[in-house]
Design an enzyme around this catalytic site. Structure first.
Site, PDB file in Angstrom:
ATOM      1  N   GLU A  33      -9.336   7.475   4.182  1.00 42.17           N
ATOM      2  CA  GLU A  33      -9.181   7.759   5.613  1.00 42.17           C
ATOM      3  C   GLU A  33      -9.727   9.135   5.967  1.00 42.17           C
ATOM      4  OE1 GLU A  33      -5.330   6.864   7.283  1.00 42.17           O
ATOM      5  OE2 GLU A  33      -5.831   7.836   9.198  1.00 42.17           O
ATOM      6  N   LYS A  83       0.866  -1.190   0.000  1.00 45.14           N
ATOM      7  CA  LYS A  83       0.000   0.000   0.000  1.00 45.14           C
ATOM      8  C   LYS A  83       0.899   1.235   0.000  1.00 45.14           C
ATOM      9  CE  LYS A  83      -2.505   1.383   3.825  1.00 45.14           C
ATOM     10  NZ  LYS A  83      -1.936   2.705   4.136  1.00 45.14           N
TER      11      LYS A  83
HETATM   12  O1  KIV Z   1      -0.757   2.479   8.824  1.00 39.45           O
HETATM   13  C1  KIV Z   1      -1.959   2.226   9.024  1.00 39.45           C
HETATM   14  O2  KIV Z   1      -2.350   1.643  10.039  1.00 39.45           O
HETATM   15  C2  KIV Z   1      -2.924   2.649   8.004  1.00 39.45           C
HETATM   16  C3  KIV Z   1      -4.367   2.549   8.346  1.00 39.45           C
HETATM   17  C4  KIV Z   1      -4.775   3.613   9.267  1.00 39.45           C
HETATM   18  C5  KIV Z   1      -5.215   2.498   7.131  1.00 39.45           C
HETATM   19  O3  KIV Z   1      -2.530   3.075   6.961  1.00 39.45           O
END
Ligand code: KIV
Length: 271
Positions: free
Chosen positions: A189, A120
């Protein structure tokens, strides 16, 4: 309990099918073997090895300090525990923003050294070249829009994003660019629920919300927040399912008492 037992292993295709059949996607963060094992056995669909490890595991104020090596350590610990769920590892700050070749090299390291199924990264238009290059290499990419904590010093606060029309329009445009670039899902988010619903309805890929309302195709929470390990953080969007801080404090206080009183170990607890 509503775990879909027919799913042997969750893949990006499974998530796509879940969107099509309107089955909501459950995602939770994890950073170590033991909790990942519990969450996988509980039937969660996706584990995110979030760069929130920087906050909840290492005690930093922001997600910026965590390194690629540290994310790889957390990612590989999680992957060793998992049988069913899809594992996504966050690309940390500095491992992809400078250019798309560096982004690809970082993504390849994560995939090779953790065994995770996807990565991600945060951002829209600015990161499209990186997303395309990583996807072209065969690595599934999850996008992340709205409040993107790696840009906290640009935003200045952790308040709700995209309340104004210009920012909302950019977010809609970014979401569609990320989909075109090949992302398999997008985290939204801390944005208004109506905007998240509109974006979710406009995309063919799933959205996973955190503080973005019920119109998203799935939800994600940070494990320390939802299990009450970190009880100082209480945003409106959080539902706390346990109070581990209270229970662990009580358990350790009892242990201290037992040790001091010479009550632990007893005869059956020794050799
Ligand atoms: O790093 C993380 O925990 C996240 C979530 C808040 C989606 O990116």
């Amino acid at each position: 309990m509503s775990v879909n037992k027919e799913i042997k292993k969750v893949t990006t295709h499974t998530l796509q099918k879940m969107k099509l059949s309107a089955e909501k996607i459950s995602m939770i963060t994890a950073y170590d073997f033991s909790f990942a094992r519990i969450f996988d056995q509980a039937g969660v669909d996706v584990i995110l090895v979030g760069d929130s490890a920087s906050n909840v595991m290492a005690g930093h104020e922001t997600t910026l300090p965590i390194t690629l090596d540290q994310m790889i350590y957390h990612g590989s610990s999680v992957v060793r525990a998992v049988n069913r769920c899809l594992v996504v590892v966050d690309m940390p700050f500095g491992s992809y923003q400078s250019n798309s070749d560096i982004a690809l090299a970082s993504a390849i390291r994560i995939m090779k050294e953790t065994g995770a199924h996807s990565i991600k990264l945060e951002g829209g238009e600015e990161e499209i070249e990186a997303v395309k290059k990583i996807v072209r290499a065969g690595i599934p990419v999850m996008g992340h829009l709205g409040l993107t904590p790696q840009s906290i010093y640009k935003f200045g606060t952790y308040t709700v994003r995209a309340k104004e029309e210009a920012e909302a329009n950019k977010l809609k445009q970014d979401a569609s660019l990320l989909q075109e670039a090949g992302c398999f899902a997008i985290v939204l988010e801390k944005i208004p629920a109506a905007l998240a619903t509109e974006v979710s309805n406009s995309l063919s890929i799933p959205t996973i919300g955190i503080g973005a309302g019920s119109g998203c195709d799935g939800q994600v929470l940070v494990m320390h927040d939802m299990l009450g390990i970190n009880t100082e953080f209480k945003p409106r969007f959080l539902r706390q399912y346990l109070d581990i801080e209270k229970q662990a404090t009580g358990a350790v206080q009892q242990y201290i008492k037992d040790v001091k009183a010479g009550d632990f170990p007893n005869i059956s607890e020794q050799y």
